[in-house]
Write an enzyme that holds these catalytic residues in place. Sequence first.
Site, PDB file in Angstrom:
ATOM      1  N   ILE A  14       0.840  -1.208   0.062  1.00 28.77           N
ATOM      2  CA  ILE A  14       0.302  -0.394  -0.035  1.00 28.77           C
ATOM      3  C   ILE A  14       0.807   0.390  -0.194  1.00 28.77           C
ATOM      4  O   ILE A  14       0.429   1.799  -0.891  1.00 28.77           O
ATOM      5  CB  ILE A  14      -0.833   0.394   1.452  1.00 28.77           C
ATOM      6  CG1 ILE A  14      -1.917  -0.758   1.019  1.00 28.77           C
ATOM      7  CG2 ILE A  14      -1.447   0.943   1.675  1.00 28.77           C
ATOM      8  CD1 ILE A  14      -2.992  -1.075   2.364  1.00 28.77           C
ATOM      9  N   ASP A  34      10.126   3.284   6.501  1.00 27.42           N
ATOM     10  CA  ASP A  34      10.034   1.857   7.066  1.00 27.42           C
ATOM     11  C   ASP A  34      10.778   1.680   8.086  1.00 27.42           C
ATOM     12  O   ASP A  34      11.871   2.559   8.193  1.00 27.42           O
ATOM     13  CB  ASP A  34       9.361   1.167   5.716  1.00 27.42           C
ATOM     14  CG  ASP A  34       8.878  -0.384   5.889  1.00 27.42           C
ATOM     15  OD1 ASP A  34       8.049  -0.481   5.375  1.00 27.42           O
ATOM     16  OD2 ASP A  34      10.022  -0.697   6.775  1.00 27.42           O
ATOM     17  N   ARG A  83      -3.621  -9.087   7.168  1.00 31.64           N
ATOM     18  CA  ARG A  83      -4.029 -10.082   7.094  1.00 31.64           C
ATOM     19  C   ARG A  83      -3.269 -11.669   5.836  1.00 31.64           C
ATOM     20  O   ARG A  83      -2.686 -11.135   4.810  1.00 31.64           O
ATOM     21  CB  ARG A  83      -5.811 -10.180   6.631  1.00 31.64           C
ATOM     22  CG  ARG A  83      -6.489  -9.574   7.883  1.00 31.64           C
ATOM     23  CD  ARG A  83      -7.769  -9.787   7.358  1.00 31.64           C
ATOM     24  NE  ARG A  83      -8.465  -8.584   6.283  1.00 31.64           N
ATOM     25  CZ  ARG A  83      -9.051  -9.495   6.235  1.00 31.64           C
ATOM     26  NH1 ARG A  83     -10.803 -10.140   6.796  1.00 31.64           N
ATOM     27  NH2 ARG A  83      -9.807  -8.130   5.261  1.00 31.64           N
ATOM     28  N   ARG A  89      -9.673  -9.173  10.412  1.00 33.11           N
ATOM     29  CA  ARG A  89      -8.867  -8.232  10.570  1.00 33.11           C
ATOM     30  C   ARG A  89      -8.198  -8.008  11.825  1.00 33.11           C
ATOM     31  O   ARG A  89      -8.043  -7.306  12.559  1.00 33.11           O
ATOM     32  CB  ARG A  89      -9.400  -6.753   9.997  1.00 33.11           C
ATOM     33  CG  ARG A  89     -10.202  -6.630   8.373  1.00 33.11           C
ATOM     34  CD  ARG A  89     -10.582  -5.345   8.009  1.00 33.11           C
ATOM     35  NE  ARG A  89     -10.777  -5.350   6.641  1.00 33.11           N
ATOM     36  CZ  ARG A  89     -11.877  -5.622   6.205  1.00 33.11           C
ATOM     37  NH1 ARG A  89     -12.589  -6.522   7.017  1.00 33.11           N
ATOM     38  NH2 ARG A  89     -12.193  -5.461   4.186  1.00 33.11           N
ATOM     39  N   ASN A 121      -4.991  -2.020   9.855  1.00 34.80           N
ATOM     40  CA  ASN A 121      -6.370  -2.690  10.322  1.00 34.80           C
ATOM     41  C   ASN A 121      -5.546  -3.307  11.871  1.00 34.80           C
ATOM     42  O   ASN A 121      -4.796  -3.902  11.820  1.00 34.80           O
ATOM     43  CB  ASN A 121      -6.878  -4.065   9.863  1.00 34.80           C
ATOM     44  CG  ASN A 121      -7.745  -3.416   8.359  1.00 34.80           C
ATOM     45  OD1 ASN A 121      -8.829  -2.674   8.157  1.00 34.80           O
ATOM     46  ND2 ASN A 121      -7.242  -4.028   7.256  1.00 34.80           N
ATOM     47  N   HIS A 176     -15.534  -1.275  10.116  1.00 30.91           N
ATOM     48  CA  HIS A 176     -14.267  -2.119   9.030  1.00 30.91           C
ATOM     49  C   HIS A 176     -14.266  -3.271   8.720  1.00 30.91           C
ATOM     50  O   HIS A 176     -13.160  -3.510   9.256  1.00 30.91           O
ATOM     51  CB  HIS A 176     -13.290  -0.862   8.338  1.00 30.91           C
ATOM     52  CG  HIS A 176     -12.564  -1.508   6.767  1.00 30.91           C
ATOM     53  ND1 HIS A 176     -12.655  -1.415   5.828  1.00 30.91           N
ATOM     54  CD2 HIS A 176     -11.259  -1.778   7.008  1.00 30.91           C
ATOM     55  CE1 HIS A 176     -12.432  -2.028   5.218  1.00 30.91           C
ATOM     56  NE2 HIS A 176     -10.739  -1.664   5.502  1.00 30.91           N
TER      57      HIS A 176
END
Length: 320
Positions: A14, A34, A83, A89, A121, A176
């Site tokens: 992402i 990161d 996941r 989630r 999540n 969500h």
Amino acid sequence: MARPKIALIGAGQIGGTLAHLAALKELGDVVLFDIAEGVPQGKALDIAESGPSEKFDADMSGTNDYADIAGADVCIVTAGVARKPGMSRDDLLGINLKVMKSVGEGIRDNAPDAFVICITNPLDAMVWALREFSGLPHHKVCGMAGVLDSARFRHFLADEFNVSMKDVTAFVLGGHGDTMVPLTRYSTVAGIPLPDLIEMGWTTQEKMDAIVQRTRDGGAEIVGLLKTGSAFYAPATSAIEMAEAYLKDQKRVLPCAAYVDGALGLKGMYVGVPTVIGAGGVERVVDINMTKDEQAMFDNSVAAVNGLVEACKAIDETLS
């Protein structure tokens, strides 16, 4: 005038897609962060080298140091574990809560004026925890969920009706997860509500119920197909839509996990609701009317989110 600065926390699938989209849209200069050495630097360089062909002007850099996100106008958080098949989630709660603590502190110390969009999540609980750890104003911290869930709903509807997605609007509220609430009454094709389209014979209630369920299972469907990861193109696109609304003061009406205190019968919690996003962040929550059945589904979703928040407090006592 200096270009806006966009900090992307997490350089996975992402994060990399976010960086590419932000560059293509020339939303601002991008810093990709990161903890994995070399990964954000490599992805940033790769995207930067596409600039001459794509013809965008944006500085692109990678870092392992939170100090480099200093002064960011927008922070989009994707850091954490994704996941795998068979996981919900909610299974990610304990691992990703620790990640939110370090990220929240990094943003607090280096980019306290940023508009923060969380994607990690379980979303609603993580955006709540991120806000708590960062201490940023509630209206400057939100979660990307409803835009993605609504986009999935819109895609399935456009496919069912064989119409352009441009003419389909949809709202998905609540947490969500499995309890999300796709509101068919507030979803339309060229302004015609879905219940009317059923009466007109365009589809059946059974097909509509199946589309609603597929929307709820949208993320799991992709996880099951990929087997080694989760969705990243659509989540990144959804977060960029929110960031663009903020940076360009578009006053977009978008469903997202926002802090609600008074609207929709809620008191001081994060959950998916319709909002207006502009230069002020989450500028207001749209207090829509719901039927008895819709309210019951929404209340069930709110209860599920509250359960996850309580679980967070049990794991980290500083959140209590």
